[in-house]
Structures are given as structure tokens and as C-alpha cells.
Design a protein around this motif. Structure first.
Motif, mmCIF file in Angstrom:
data_model
loop_
_atom_site.group_PDB
_atom_site.id
_atom_site.type_symbol
_atom_site.label_atom_id
_atom_site.label_comp_id
_atom_site.label_asym_id
_atom_site.label_seq_id
_atom_site.Cartn_x
_atom_site.Cartn_y
_atom_site.Cartn_z
ATOM 1 N N LEU A 40 0.840 -1.184 0.000
ATOM 2 C CA LEU A 40 0.000 0.000 0.000
ATOM 3 C C LEU A 40 0.885 1.248 0.000
ATOM 4 O O LEU A 40 1.788 1.382 0.822
ATOM 5 N N ILE A 41 0.632 2.156 -0.945
ATOM 6 C CA ILE A 41 1.348 3.431 -1.030
ATOM 7 C C ILE A 41 0.481 4.491 -0.353
ATOM 8 O O ILE A 41 -0.638 4.744 -0.789
ATOM 9 N N VAL A 42 0.998 5.067 0.718
ATOM 10 C CA VAL A 42 0.227 6.005 1.533
ATOM 11 C C VAL A 42 0.653 7.428 1.198
ATOM 12 O O VAL A 42 1.828 7.777 1.296
ATOM 13 N N GLU A 46 -4.892 10.008 0.155
ATOM 14 C CA GLU A 46 -5.390 8.703 -0.259
ATOM 15 C C GLU A 46 -4.286 7.647 -0.211
ATOM 16 O O GLU A 46 -3.112 7.976 -0.166
ATOM 17 N N SER A 47 -4.717 6.411 -0.209
ATOM 18 C CA SER A 47 -3.802 5.274 -0.236
ATOM 19 C C SER A 47 -4.164 4.400 -1.427
ATOM 20 O O SER A 47 -5.344 4.153 -1.675
ATOM 21 N N ARG A 48 -3.141 3.926 -2.147
ATOM 22 C CA ARG A 48 -3.376 3.090 -3.318
ATOM 23 C C ARG A 48 -2.461 1.880 -3.279
ATOM 24 O O ARG A 48 -1.323 1.976 -2.824
ATOM 25 N N PRO A 49 -2.933 0.755 -3.783
ATOM 26 C CA PRO A 49 -2.061 -0.425 -3.843
ATOM 27 C C PRO A 49 -1.079 -0.314 -5.007
ATOM 28 O O PRO A 49 -1.368 0.303 -6.034
ATOM 29 N N GLY A 50 0.098 -0.896 -4.834
ATOM 30 C CA GLY A 50 1.120 -0.866 -5.867
ATOM 31 C C GLY A 50 1.862 -2.195 -5.927
ATOM 32 O O GLY A 50 1.720 -3.053 -5.062
ATOM 33 N N CYS A 51 2.686 -2.345 -6.950
ATOM 34 C CA CYS A 51 3.458 -3.565 -7.171
ATOM 35 C C CYS A 51 4.930 -3.294 -6.866
ATOM 36 O O CYS A 51 5.579 -2.515 -7.558
ATOM 37 N N ALA A 52 5.469 -3.955 -5.840
ATOM 38 C CA ALA A 52 6.855 -3.745 -5.437
ATOM 39 C C ALA A 52 7.837 -4.465 -6.357
ATOM 40 O O ALA A 52 9.036 -4.247 -6.263
ATOM 41 N N ALA A 53 7.362 -5.305 -7.260
ATOM 42 C CA ALA A 53 8.244 -5.994 -8.195
ATOM 43 C C ALA A 53 8.882 -5.008 -9.166
ATOM 44 O O ALA A 53 9.902 -5.316 -9.776
ATOM 45 N N LEU A 54 8.318 -3.815 -9.296
ATOM 46 C CA LEU A 54 8.852 -2.800 -10.191
ATOM 47 C C LEU A 54 9.833 -1.868 -9.497
ATOM 48 O O LEU A 54 10.364 -0.954 -10.120
ATOM 49 N N ILE A 55 10.093 -2.087 -8.211
ATOM 50 C CA ILE A 55 11.082 -1.319 -7.455
ATOM 51 C C ILE A 55 12.322 -2.202 -7.322
ATOM 52 O O ILE A 55 12.244 -3.294 -6.754
ATOM 53 N N PRO A 56 13.465 -1.775 -7.853
ATOM 54 C CA PRO A 56 14.661 -2.635 -7.859
ATOM 55 C C PRO A 56 15.076 -3.148 -6.484
ATOM 56 O O PRO A 56 15.565 -4.259 -6.355
ATOM 57 N N GLN A 57 14.870 -2.356 -5.454
ATOM 58 C CA GLN A 57 15.259 -2.740 -4.107
ATOM 59 C C GLN A 57 14.483 -3.963 -3.610
ATOM 60 O O GLN A 57 15.009 -4.785 -2.861
ATOM 61 N N ALA A 59 12.627 -6.064 -5.851
ATOM 62 C CA ALA A 59 12.359 -6.993 -6.954
ATOM 63 C C ALA A 59 12.949 -8.372 -6.721
ATOM 64 O O ALA A 59 12.326 -9.379 -7.030
ATOM 65 N N GLY A 60 14.137 -8.465 -6.198
ATOM 66 C CA GLY A 60 14.766 -9.761 -5.980
ATOM 67 C C GLY A 60 14.444 -10.366 -4.631
ATOM 68 O O GLY A 60 15.009 -11.388 -4.258
ATOM 69 N N LEU A 61 13.553 -9.753 -3.871
ATOM 70 C CA LEU A 61 13.188 -10.151 -2.519
ATOM 71 C C LEU A 61 14.394 -10.167 -1.583
ATOM 72 O O LEU A 61 14.450 -10.937 -0.631
ATOM 73 N N ALA A 62 15.397 -9.314 -1.879
ATOM 74 C CA ALA A 62 16.533 -9.171 -0.970
ATOM 75 C C ALA A 62 16.072 -8.495 0.316
ATOM 76 O O ALA A 62 16.549 -8.815 1.397
ATOM 77 N N LYS A 63 15.144 -7.560 0.184
ATOM 78 C CA LYS A 63 14.520 -6.924 1.341
ATOM 79 C C LYS A 63 13.053 -7.332 1.368
ATOM 80 O O LYS A 63 12.430 -7.522 0.331
ATOM 81 N N ARG A 64 12.514 -7.470 2.572
ATOM 82 C CA ARG A 64 11.108 -7.824 2.738
ATOM 83 C C ARG A 64 10.229 -6.674 2.244
ATOM 84 O O ARG A 64 10.499 -5.502 2.536
ATOM 85 N N VAL A 65 9.193 -7.010 1.520
ATOM 86 C CA VAL A 65 8.264 -5.996 1.011
ATOM 87 C C VAL A 65 7.382 -5.534 2.167
ATOM 88 O O VAL A 65 6.716 -6.359 2.805
ATOM 89 N N PRO A 66 7.374 -4.223 2.462
ATOM 90 C CA PRO A 66 6.556 -3.738 3.584
ATOM 91 C C PRO A 66 5.069 -3.740 3.231
ATOM 92 O O PRO A 66 4.686 -3.733 2.061
ATOM 93 N N GLY A 67 4.241 -3.736 4.247
ATOM 94 C CA GLY A 67 2.797 -3.664 4.032
ATOM 95 C C GLY A 67 2.365 -2.299 3.549
ATOM 96 O O GLY A 67 1.487 -2.166 2.707
ATOM 97 N N LYS A 107 -1.990 -8.902 4.030
ATOM 98 C CA LYS A 107 -1.477 -7.677 4.624
ATOM 99 C C LYS A 107 -2.533 -6.579 4.589
ATOM 100 O O LYS A 107 -3.085 -6.311 3.551
ATOM 101 N N ASP A 108 -2.770 -5.959 5.718
ATOM 102 C CA ASP A 108 -3.579 -4.739 5.823
ATOM 103 C C ASP A 108 -4.938 -4.843 5.133
ATOM 104 O O ASP A 108 -5.341 -3.955 4.403
ATOM 105 N N GLY A 109 -5.629 -5.939 5.314
ATOM 106 C CA GLY A 109 -6.968 -6.063 4.787
ATOM 107 C C GLY A 109 -7.074 -6.424 3.329
ATOM 108 O O GLY A 109 -8.153 -6.435 2.768
ATOM 109 N N PHE A 110 -5.988 -6.696 2.634
ATOM 110 C CA PHE A 110 -6.058 -7.070 1.229
ATOM 111 C C PHE A 110 -6.060 -8.556 1.103
ATOM 112 O O PHE A 110 -5.410 -9.295 1.711
#
Length: 110
Positions: A40-42, A46-57, A59-67, A107-110
């Protein structure tokens, strides 16, 4: 000669009128809302859902994707054009993409 109808019925690669590899079955049967990359991008109003696969940090799941992630952080990571791609990359009912990983916990009601 064997019955061709039985051949397709017994073939595990055949899935209702198309051939499919077993590892692709997960991507076809799931949607974006079931993906680990969904977050969720806050913003201010407003808040909107987004895709973290398009963020290089993330994308490889090196870092946990936050809610949830603040819009300023996303702008710092990928810029304005990247933010537009991240927001456009997520549609809850769309078929999962090639970066699909099943989410273990909702995560967060989704």
C-alpha cells in the motif's frame, strides 16, 4: 490406435484447451491481490495499492516488502515515472505476472 480424447484427458500438461507447464499453473490461477509484491502506497489524502516488483530494491526479494510505504519513499527510490509504473502495475483482478510469489499472510486487509 488409441482414442485421442483419452490422450488429452490423461495428459497432465493439458489444461482445458491449452498445454501448460506445471510451474506456470500458479501464475495463471492466481491474481495480483494474492501476490507477495503487493503493498500500500500512503499519500496525504489517499492510499493506493502498488506492485513492489517494479522497485529494484524489492524486486529480488533481498529486502522484505513492507505492508505500507510512504509515497515520498517510493518517489525517492524510483522517481515520478517509476511511481506511475508501480501504481499501474497492480490491478487486484489481473492475472499474476512472471514475478508472482504467493503471499503467506494477508497484509492490511487485502
Amino acid at each position: 490406435m488409441a482414442n485421442i480424447h483419452d490422450y488429452y484427458r490423461k495428459n497432465f500438461l493439458y489444461e482445458s484447451h491449452r498445454l501448460m507447464l506445471p510451474e506456470l499453473r500458479d501464475k495463471v490461477s492466481h491474481t495480483c491481490s494474492q501476490c507477495k509484491y503487493m503493498f500500500l502506497i500512503v499519500g496525504k489524502t489517499e492510499s493506493r495499492p502498488g506492485c513492489a516488483a517494479l522497485i529494484p530494491q524489492y524486486a529480488g526479494l533481498a529486502k522484505r516488502v513492507p505492508g505500507k510505504l510512504d509515497v515520498t519513499e517510493v518517489l525517492r527510490l524510483v522517481g515520478k515515472e517509476g511511481l506511475e509504473r508501480v501504481l499501474a502495475g497492480f490491478e487486484p483482478q489481473r492475472q499474476a505476472c512472471g514475478m508472482f510469489h504467493p503471499a503467506s499472510v494477508k497484509k492490511d486487509g487485502f
